[in-house]
Design a protein around this motif. Structure first.
Motif, PDB file in Angstrom:
ATOM      1  N   ALA A 182      -1.447 -31.019  64.884  1.00  0.00           N
ATOM      2  CA  ALA A 182      -0.720 -30.052  64.048  1.00  0.00           C
ATOM      3  C   ALA A 182      -1.448 -28.718  63.998  1.00  0.00           C
ATOM      4  O   ALA A 182      -1.910 -28.276  62.947  1.00  0.00           O
ATOM      5  CB  ALA A 182      -0.548 -30.614  62.634  1.00  0.00           C
ATOM      6  N   TRP A 228       1.895 -37.055  62.926  1.00  0.00           N
ATOM      7  CA  TRP A 228       1.077 -35.885  63.258  1.00  0.00           C
ATOM      8  C   TRP A 228      -0.386 -36.144  62.926  1.00  0.00           C
ATOM      9  O   TRP A 228      -0.710 -36.741  61.900  1.00  0.00           O
ATOM     10  CB  TRP A 228       1.553 -34.646  62.494  1.00  0.00           C
ATOM     11  N   CYS A 235      -3.513 -34.520  61.669  1.00  0.00           N
ATOM     12  CA  CYS A 235      -3.586 -33.340  60.798  1.00  0.00           C
ATOM     13  C   CYS A 235      -4.990 -32.857  60.474  1.00  0.00           C
ATOM     14  O   CYS A 235      -5.164 -31.770  59.933  1.00  0.00           O
ATOM     15  CB  CYS A 235      -2.872 -33.632  59.475  1.00  0.00           C
ATOM     16  N   ARG A 265      -5.075 -27.618  55.230  1.00  0.00           N
ATOM     17  CA  ARG A 265      -3.881 -28.404  54.934  1.00  0.00           C
ATOM     18  C   ARG A 265      -2.618 -27.545  55.055  1.00  0.00           C
ATOM     19  O   ARG A 265      -1.622 -27.955  55.656  1.00  0.00           O
ATOM     20  CB  ARG A 265      -3.986 -29.008  53.532  1.00  0.00           C
ATOM     21  N   ALA A 288      -1.883 -26.876  58.695  1.00  0.00           N
ATOM     22  CA  ALA A 288      -1.332 -28.054  59.370  1.00  0.00           C
ATOM     23  C   ALA A 288       0.127 -28.279  58.973  1.00  0.00           C
ATOM     24  O   ALA A 288       0.972 -28.587  59.819  1.00  0.00           O
ATOM     25  CB  ALA A 288      -2.173 -29.283  59.038  1.00  0.00           C
ATOM     26  N   LYS A 289       0.427 -28.105  57.692  1.00  0.00           N
ATOM     27  CA  LYS A 289       1.804 -28.298  57.221  1.00  0.00           C
ATOM     28  C   LYS A 289       2.762 -27.313  57.887  1.00  0.00           C
ATOM     29  O   LYS A 289       3.876 -27.677  58.281  1.00  0.00           O
ATOM     30  CB  LYS A 289       1.872 -28.140  55.699  1.00  0.00           C
ATOM     31  N   ILE A 326       3.337 -28.385  61.458  1.00  0.00           N
ATOM     32  CA  ILE A 326       4.197 -29.571  61.502  1.00  0.00           C
ATOM     33  C   ILE A 326       5.663 -29.174  61.396  1.00  0.00           C
ATOM     34  O   ILE A 326       6.513 -29.667  62.149  1.00  0.00           O
ATOM     35  CB  ILE A 326       3.814 -30.558  60.376  1.00  0.00           C
ATOM     36  N   TYR A 332       1.671 -38.917  58.507  1.00  0.00           N
ATOM     37  CA  TYR A 332       0.715 -37.810  58.628  1.00  0.00           C
ATOM     38  C   TYR A 332      -0.669 -38.355  58.318  1.00  0.00           C
ATOM     39  O   TYR A 332      -0.842 -39.096  57.343  1.00  0.00           O
ATOM     40  CB  TYR A 332       1.059 -36.676  57.657  1.00  0.00           C
TER      41      TYR A 332
END
Length: 980
Positions: free
Chosen positions: A118, A153, A155, A185, A188-189, A192, A213
């Motif tokens: 991600a 994913w 992460c 975080r 990565a979100k 994604i 995740y």
């Protein structure tokens, strides 16, 4: 014109038996033919005109039944991607996964998704991987299995942390570990969501609201359970060992996180180690005036200060000008520090193939060196810190110098000063680099956490023998990578990841972990996520009963460790969180070849360590994507293919047109994915052209089943025209091969079979033959309905055969099927369905013997219209004549099945030479071998084809040369029009 008689051949009893064996009636035909055939390739209809009646000319245009369909021949520009979006909406692509999960079916197919990283936009490598998985899933779903596919994913880890920190610049020094984790975080979100959007657009079937995740609380908690289970079994331990270390990232790396740069330049050196205590043989040869030395070669001069020994090969013969043969118990002086001794030691890793056959040994900076040091209790001091800088222990000349830069230069100068440098030269060779920072790594000893894979390997390798690998060679590749791996370092010195749940003593070299501490941490992580390791005070991270034993909250003797778990351990435990049932074993893992040393291996090792079973039954391994000329993709070369630009077009759409997702999917399917996969404009254009040809075939099929209802208008297979039955026979063979190819995940073979079938068997052969019957016979005539029955079956089988590869096109076709009361989804109606009565091997002899004669005829009139000629076929009495007579009961016909195959004005079938032929006739001869019942009845028959220009005129309706005059209809058309 006078033709010869049609006498019966001799051996009437044998021929009657053969006819019964063939089961070939004149018309209709009967089932149950059993023969062993000599197969001819069905060749394209060359020399035949594909002209068809012009609907816009003549008074008969309204009587001709031309194809009727709204299915477009081409989708230009934005039409293709726009149509795909419309199809996805109309046909419920987003609900398909949930729908199939609710079906009550007996079998389940589980494809476990290896988590993509991600850290950026979806790229062409993602497209290759996700589309291959989707093709497999859609096939198995259509075959009747319930699909278990949960996208995931990866992460955590260094690459995301590096990207976040690089974007922050100088601000990074003011961030706490928790702040870095929060930003990682968020990064990565966002990645994604971008990747998820791309995967959805490609038509990947999944429940995108329920993915896994590695930063999910429950996932992290389960990972910690696996970690502790392995620790309890003695398979996880902490030790001081040399590991791959990235100074640019300040962390240990696993082998799977390395990439090798073949153009790395090292300053290699030859170094003398003066012999301090020579072996007796050498002492006797020396006069004492010039002390002997051993000569070593190294590509890493910076490791010489850490030397603890020189290793030699047992039982090897060394040249006496450098050394004598007996080296045991000998010692050398360290080349930099005269007061330090380096013993000569035997070692199994030494070879005579490179260098001098004597190996400089620095236990803190080499895996084999460490093994030697362990056997002989040598010091393993590391002189280099986390940044790749010499420490104080290295001495004042080297202190604070980077090993790859000034440090190497100083070491070489020190060797020169000591007169122990023999030679220096530059060496270009392959060297490990950090896969993300693209900078060289070093081997450096430090205290890390390891998985003891030596205890797992034997069982893992035995279990791999029961796993099916595609291609088969991938198994050897995985075993070789596992054999080269002495241990697995699972600790990392970063903050963005799952913490290793141990507590270190403040003053002693001790750590704390037990079932009580781990269960307490797992509960906290399940509720709040792994941030608790940084948000909660140490006393809250320990359960009360343990806290009281280690000093209580006010005098706590332990502090939480600062290492996190390797992301390969993160993803390698995914089976325990994602796979369904008690078995927790996937039917399929499908990833790129780099995962042979990565996810395939970490998944296997964690699964074998905890439950002694492999997490997969089948492993499919694909290659990497490369530029059109086989070169690696890079922005600097300008050859990066962006999947979004492939689908929607690039900035300059004259150079990057919008192809749509199906072109991307076709490119994936047709590629030989078991090697490296090339992509570029020519490959994409070729894929688009292939789909365009397929569309034309589908349009012909759709147009010619207009006005046909299979439920009421179908002709029973046993009563169909022989050529139509023959096509169903071929169709069943095609369907079986397609199914087997999908089963073996050989999607390239699916594409090749499909292309051959719709090009050779349909467009070039069958369609050319049947146009007259479709367009010019009476709409409800059984002869026409026979053809439409075959076309409807062909349409259904062909669409289902490519549906997993081209889901948008398949659904588009189903929207245009004229006899469907309401549009259905091809994916909700099952796989290819064929009938056993279609399989009639004898049909091959019947049709292909006629095709052999037709090929002779058409080959004699290249570029001419076959309808302008009439054909006389002369066959000696026997089986071949009997077969042809079944295709044409009359001596001469312009409407028989034989004449339809020949595509001539009319065909005459004779058993002996005609009495007269015209002067401009062309005579052709040939033979055809008939082989019945495995050779019990075997006969090679001769035939003659006589080709003559027709004496008839062109019919103004069907354009065949079968009319008495140009202003008159031919008898067939007169009957059809008269009926109307």
């Amino acid at each position: 014109m006078h033709w010869g008689l049609r006498p019966r051949g001799p051996g009437a009893v044998a021929l009657a038996a053969a006819r019964n064996l063939w089961g070939l009636p004149r018309f209709p035909c009967r089932p149950g033919w059993r023969v062993t055939t000599w197969r001819l390739l069905v060749r394209p209809v060359t020399g035949a005109s594909n002209q068809q009646p012009n609907p816009n000319s003549g008074k008969y245009r309204d009587t001709v039944l031309l194809p009727q369909t709204r299915f477009p021949m081409k989708l230009l520009g934005r039409q293709q991607p726009d149509m795909e979006l419309e199809i996805q909406q109309k046909c419920g692509f987003s609900e398909l996964y949930s729908w199939q999960r609710e079906r009550k079916v007996k079998t389940e197919f589980c494809l476990h998704d290896g988590p993509p990283y991600a850290n950026g936009d979806a790229h062409i490598g993602h497209a290759l991987n996700k589309i291959l998985k989707d093709i497999a899933n859609r096939y198995h779903m259509m075959k009747g299995s319930k699909i278990h596919y949960v996208p995931g994913w990866d992460c955590h880890g260094l690459p995301i942390e590096i990207k976040v920190l690089s974007e922050l610049g100088e601000k990074v020094h003011n961030l706490s570990a928790l702040e870095i984790r929060g930003k990682a975080r968020s990064f990565a979100k966002a990645a994604i969501e971008k990747q998820k959007s791309a995967f959805t657009r490609w038509g990947i079937m999944a429940d995108w609201n329920n993915c896994y995740y590695t930063f999910d609380e429950k996932y992290e908690a389960q990972q910690l359970r696996i970690f502790y289970e392995m620790y309890e079994k003695g398979l996880v331990y902490r030790a001081y060992k040399p590991v791959f270390w990235s100074p640019s990232s300040r962390t240990a790396l696993a082998e799977a996180e390395l990439e090798y740069n073949p153009e790395h330049v090292s300053r290699s050196i030859y170094v003398k180690f003066p012999i301090l205590k020579p072996p007796p043989a050498l002492a006797s040869l020396s006069d004492g005036s010039s002390p002997a030395s051993v000569l070593v070669w190294t590509t890493q001069p910076w490791t010489v200060p850490a030397n603890q020994a020189v290793c030699y090969m047992l039982e090897a013969k060394y040249n006496k000008s450098r050394l004598c043969t007996d080296l045991e118990n000998s010692t050398c002086t360290h080349p930099l520090f005269p007061d330090k001794v380096s013993p000569l030691l035997p070692a199994s890793h030494v070879t005579m193939s490179k260098g001098t056959g004597l190996v400089h040994t620095a236990p803190a900076h080499g895996m084999e060196d460490y093994s030697v040091a362990s056997q002989h209790n040598l010091p393993m001091d590391c002189l280099v810190n986390e940044d790749g800088i010499f420490t104080d222990v290295a001495g004042p000349e080297l202190k604070n110098k980077a090993v790859f830069e000034e440090g190497t230069d100083v070491v070489i100068k020190m060797l020169q000063a000591a007169k122990n440098l023999v030679k220096e030269e530059k060496l270009v060779h392959s060297y490990p680099y950090d896969w993300r920072t693209k900078k060289p790594v070093i081997i450096r000893a430090s205290k890390q956490w390891f998985v003891n894979i030596m205890d797992i390997k034997p069982t893992a390798k035995e279990l791999l023998k029961k796993v099916k690998f595609i291609p088969g060679s991938a198994l050897n590749g995985m075993v070789e990578m596992m054999d080269r791996r002495p241990y697995w370092c699972i600790s990392r010195q970063r903050v963005w990841g799952v913490p290793i749940p141990v507590f270190h003593h403040k003053t002693k070299d001790e750590f704390l972990i037990n079932s009580q501490t781990i269960e307490h941490i797992i509960k906290l992580v399940e509720q709040h996520g792994s941030d608790i390791w940084w948000t909660l005070p140490p006393e809250q991270l320990l359960p009360k009963e343990v806290l009281s034993q280690v000093g209580g909250p006010d005098a706590l003797e332990y502090v939480p460790g600062q290492d996190i778990l390797d992301i390969w351990f993160d993803s390698g435990t995914s089976w325990s969180h994602v796979l369904p049932g008690t078995e927790q074993r996937a039917d399929l893992y499908l990833e790129g070849k780099d995962q042979l040393g990565g996810w395939f291996q970490s998944s296997l090792l964690t699964s074998v360590a905890t439950r002694k079973k492999a997490p997969y039954k089948t492993v499919v391994v694909h290659g990497f994507t490369l530029g059109e000329k086989g070169e690696k993709m890079s922005k600097s070369l300008g050859n990066v293919v962006n999947p979004d630009a492939v689908i929607n077009g690039g900035q300059d759409q004259s150079k990057e047109p919008p192809y749509g997702a199906d072109v991307l999917r076709w490119w994936v399917a047709e590629s030989n994915v078991f090697t490296e996969v090339t992509v570029g404009s020519s490959a994409l254009n070729a894929a688009r052209d292939d789909i365009s040809k397929l569309r034309n075939t589908l349009r012909f099929l759709l147009g010619n089943v207009s006005g046909f209802n299979p439920e009421t208008d179908s002709i029973p297979a046993t009563e169909m025209y022989v050529i139509d039955q023959y096509m169903l026979h071929l169709l069943q063979d095609f369907a079986n091969k397609i199914t087997e190819s999908y089963k073996q995940y050989d999607f390239g073979k699916v594409v090749r079979l499909l292309q051959a079938f719709y090009t050779r068997e349909l467009s070039n052969f069958y369609f050319s033959i049947i146009k007259d019957r479709l367009y010019c016979e009476n709409e409800k005539d059984p002869k026409r309905r026979s053809c439409q029955t075959a076309l409807a079956e062909i349409l259904d089988v062909v669409v289902r055969s490519f549906a997993p590869i081209l889901p948008h096109l398949a659904e588009e076709v189903f929207q245009h099927i004229p006899y469907a009361s309401e549009p259905r989804s091809v994916f909700r109606t099952g796989w290819i369905n064929t009938s056993s009565i279609w399989k009639k091997p004898g049909l091959e002899e019947a049709v292909e013997s006629a095709c052999a004669m037709r090929d002779s005829f058409l080959g004699s009139i290249p570029g001419k219209n076959a309808a302008e000629y009439e054909v006389v076929i002369v066959i000696e009495p026997g089986l071949l004549f009997e077969i042809m007579e079944m295709l044409q009961t009359q001596e001469t016909s312009s409407t028989s099945q034989l004449n339809e195959l020949m595509m001539a004005s009319q065909t005459t079938l004779l058993a002996q030479e005609p009495r007269e032929i015209t002067a401009d006739a062309i005579e052709l001869t040939g033979t055809f071998l008939i082989n019945l019942e495995g050779g019990d009845i075997r006969e090679e028959s001769s035939y003659k084809v006589i080709v003559m220009p027709t004496t008839k005129e062109k019919c103004p309706r069907c354009w065949k040369y079968t009319a008495e005059s140009s202003d008159m209809l031919c008898p067939r058309c007169a009957e059809v029009v008269g009926g109307k």
